[in-house]
Design an enzyme around this catalytic site. Structure first.
Site, PDB file in Angstrom:
ATOM      1  N   GLU A  21       0.836  -1.208   0.000  1.00 22.27           N
ATOM      2  CA  GLU A  21       0.000   0.000   0.000  1.00 22.27           C
ATOM      3  C   GLU A  21       0.871   1.259   0.000  1.00 22.27           C
ATOM      4  O   GLU A  21       0.530   2.260  -0.644  1.00 22.27           O
ATOM      5  CB  GLU A  21      -0.934   0.003   1.215  1.00 22.27           C
TER       6      GLU A  21
ATOM      7  N   TRP B 166       2.104   1.688  -3.503  1.00 26.75           N
ATOM      8  CA  TRP B 166       1.043   2.296  -4.318  1.00 26.75           C
ATOM      9  C   TRP B 166       1.030   3.815  -4.119  1.00 26.75           C
ATOM     10  O   TRP B 166       0.883   4.580  -5.084  1.00 26.75           O
ATOM     11  CB  TRP B 166      -0.314   1.718  -3.931  1.00 26.75           C
TER      12      TRP B 166
ATOM     13  N   TRP C 262     -20.085  11.058 -20.996  1.00 21.73           N
ATOM     14  CA  TRP C 262     -20.714  10.656 -19.738  1.00 21.73           C
ATOM     15  C   TRP C 262     -22.186  11.088 -19.699  1.00 21.73           C
ATOM     16  O   TRP C 262     -22.540  12.168 -20.182  1.00 21.73           O
ATOM     17  CB  TRP C 262     -19.976  11.273 -18.563  1.00 21.73           C
TER      18      TRP C 262
ATOM     19  N   ASN D 212     -11.007   1.587   2.279  1.00 21.40           N
ATOM     20  CA  ASN D 212     -10.432   1.552   0.938  1.00 21.40           C
ATOM     21  C   ASN D 212     -11.192   0.627  -0.014  1.00 21.40           C
ATOM     22  O   ASN D 212     -11.415   0.965  -1.181  1.00 21.40           O
ATOM     23  CB  ASN D 212      -8.968   1.116   0.999  1.00 21.40           C
TER      24      ASN D 212
ATOM     25  N   TRP E 282     -15.864  10.621 -13.718  1.00 17.24           N
ATOM     26  CA  TRP E 282     -15.073  10.368 -12.514  1.00 17.24           C
ATOM     27  C   TRP E 282     -14.600  11.643 -11.847  1.00 17.24           C
ATOM     28  O   TRP E 282     -14.369  11.667 -10.633  1.00 17.24           O
ATOM     29  CB  TRP E 282     -13.887   9.453 -12.826  1.00 17.24           C
TER      30      TRP E 282
ATOM     31  N   TRP F 255      -9.449   7.153  -8.454  1.00 16.50           N
ATOM     32  CA  TRP F 255     -10.620   7.383  -9.293  1.00 16.50           C
ATOM     33  C   TRP F 255     -10.359   6.983 -10.743  1.00 16.50           C
ATOM     34  O   TRP F 255     -11.218   6.392 -11.401  1.00 16.50           O
ATOM     35  CB  TRP F 255     -11.069   8.837  -9.190  1.00 16.50           C
TER      36      TRP F 255
END
Length: 478
Positions: free
Chosen positions: A281, A284, A313, A348, A366, A389
């Site tokens: 993590e 990341w 969208w 998360n 998004w 996102w």
């Protein structure tokens, strides 16, 4: 030489290279310049503003033990922040300013604009584990997928380690705050930290000192070994809870990673090690920080996968408002959104579920979700939020194409099997049995005359097929 410590997103005394150099240079003053207009433009959550204020009040006392007085100036944006800094340094004959680097576009422009100042600005790295630009592929470019970045990251750290500076020795000589400072900005007593910005109480989150002395040791000693098994279940406290502290720099990720590696050195060499999931993590987090450095257009809202830049969208405002309020008719989505609204934080796994639902089931841009999260999260961090996102919307750095669409019912059954988390935030469903709680509409229609729950905005199978067609056609647009 008169020197100054300029605090930004580094509200700590441990592993703070700018603080170390400021003390070595004999600095007696630290400056924090709040920018409420800039915060508003960046959609900072009121709960994060409160979290910052609380840590500044603590930091004021900590810095005093180093003989450093913390001063707070209130500006509006980065331009006026620079004006405030220039004027303060001019009035107090400051010739050297120490600060920790920020790599976002506006922040870099702010720092570059100070190159002609009457003082020298010296910047340090402090917010990531490996300095940006150090993890590159064979062509000398940034990795565009996480897994090869992770492998290169591990190789680099195995060889070079993680740089972490020691906390300076404290002393009791406290220099009083200088008085009589008049600038075009508003000088605010450091003990007040009254930002001209909305505030929401963050007291449910302890200050970083308590986290580091009580919570973190327990996590590293016991809970991290169960992190792989527990981290995806929102009803239990299986995560570290450090993200809010990383976001404002109250706890150093470098120090935390160093403590983990010192306790479990094999974690760098064995990705199957039970502690590796948590280190992963942190990698990341580095990955998203490095991406912003190498691809600054991400900060300007661009999709990493450029073929999705102009997706048509649907952007139904009714559907978006229902998602924001936790009224989608999918309990795991609604409970997650209620958690965010109530606490300023979201688990998360749930972030992935609700982001997938907004972008794939509702076909809403998004960017809308990204902004809503930033405006509510206590751990709002642009790189992690943007990366998450875009990952969910299949527009970002990911080897998995657009057909990854989370089924919110199956996700709920897998990660909240007994509905404990759902009932915590959706008390209206407390009497629904476990088997029915993940999508309770038929049960409520048949057995309950009084329980009220929102109808489902979309039907999953139909929404999935619509999303597949939408992204397939959208990827062909130019």
């Amino acid at each position: 030489m008169n020197s100054l410590l300029w605090l930004r997103r580094d509200l700590r005394v441990h592993d703070n290279p700018a603080l170390v150099q400021a003390i070595r240079s004999g600095a007696t003053t630290a400056l924090y310049i709040s920018t409420p207009l800039q915060w508003q433009q960046h959609h900072m959550a009121p709960i994060q503003a409160d979290f910052i204020a609380r840590h500044l009040n603590m930091l004021k006392q900590q810095l005093a033990s180093f003989g450093i007085t913390l001063i707070h100036l209130s500006a509006q944006c980065y331009n006026t922040q620079n004006k405030a800094l220039r004027l303060y340094c001019q009035q107090h004959t400051i010739t050297q300013v120490f600060a920790n680097r920020e790599h976002e576009t506006n922040e870099m422009r702010r720092d570059n604009a100070l190159q002609d100042a009457s003082f020298e600005l010296t910047l340090f790295e402090s917010d990531i584990l490996v300095t940006r630009g150090k993890i590159l592929n064979k062509q000398g470019q940034m990795f565009k997928v996480f897994t090869p970045f992770k492998k290169a990251w591990l190789t680099y750290v195995q060889t070079n380690g993680i740089e972490c500076v020691d906390t300076p020795n404290q002393h009791t000589s406290v220099h009083p705050a200088e008085s009589g400072t008049q600038t075009s900005m508003q000088a605010v007593p450091a003990q007040a930290f009254q930002f001209d910005y909305p505030r929401k109480s963050s007291k449910a989150w302890p200050l970083s000192h308590q986290m580091m002395t009580q919570v973190l040791p327990l996590f590293l000693q016991k809970k991290v070994q169960d992190y792989t098994a527990d981290r995806d279940f929102p009803a239990i406290k299986g995560t570290s809870g450090l993200s809010p502290y990383f976001a404002i720099g109250a706890i150093s990720p470098r120090l935390v990673a160093t403590q983990l590696i010192q306790a479990q050195p094999q974690v760098l060499f064995d990705t199957e090690h039970p502690h590796f999931s948590w280190l992963n993590e942190l990698i990341w987090r580095d990955f998203y920080k490095h991406l912003l450095f190498h691809f600054p257009t991400l900060i300007q809202g661009e999709c990493f996968q450029r073929q999705y830049q102009h997706l048509p969208w649907l952007n139904s405002m009714d559907h978006f408002n229902a998602w924001c309020q936790g009224k989608t008719g999918y309990p795991i989505v609604d409970a997650a959104m209620r958690q965010l609204l109530k606490t300023g934080w979201m688990h998360n796994r749930l972030r992935m579920i609700v982001a997938s639902f907004l972008t794939k089931h509702l076909l809403i841009d998004w960017h809308w979700g990204e902004q809503f999260f930033m405006s509510h999260l206590i751990d709002g961090d642009f790189s992690a939020n943007n990366g998450g996102w875009q990952w969910a919307a299949s527009t970002g750095c990911d080897a998995q194409p657009y057909f990854r669409i989370f089924n919110p019912i199956l996700q709920s059954q897998k990660f909240d099997p007994n509905g404990d988390f759902i009932r915590r935030y959706l008390p209206e469903l407390h009497a629904v049995p476990n088997k029915a709680i993940h999508f309770p509409h038929n049960y409520l229609k048949q057995y309950s005359k009084t329980a009220h729950y929102w109808p489902a905005l979309v039907e999953h199978k139909q929404a999935r097929l619509r999303a597949l067609d939408f992204f397939k056609k959208g990827s062909q647009m130019r």
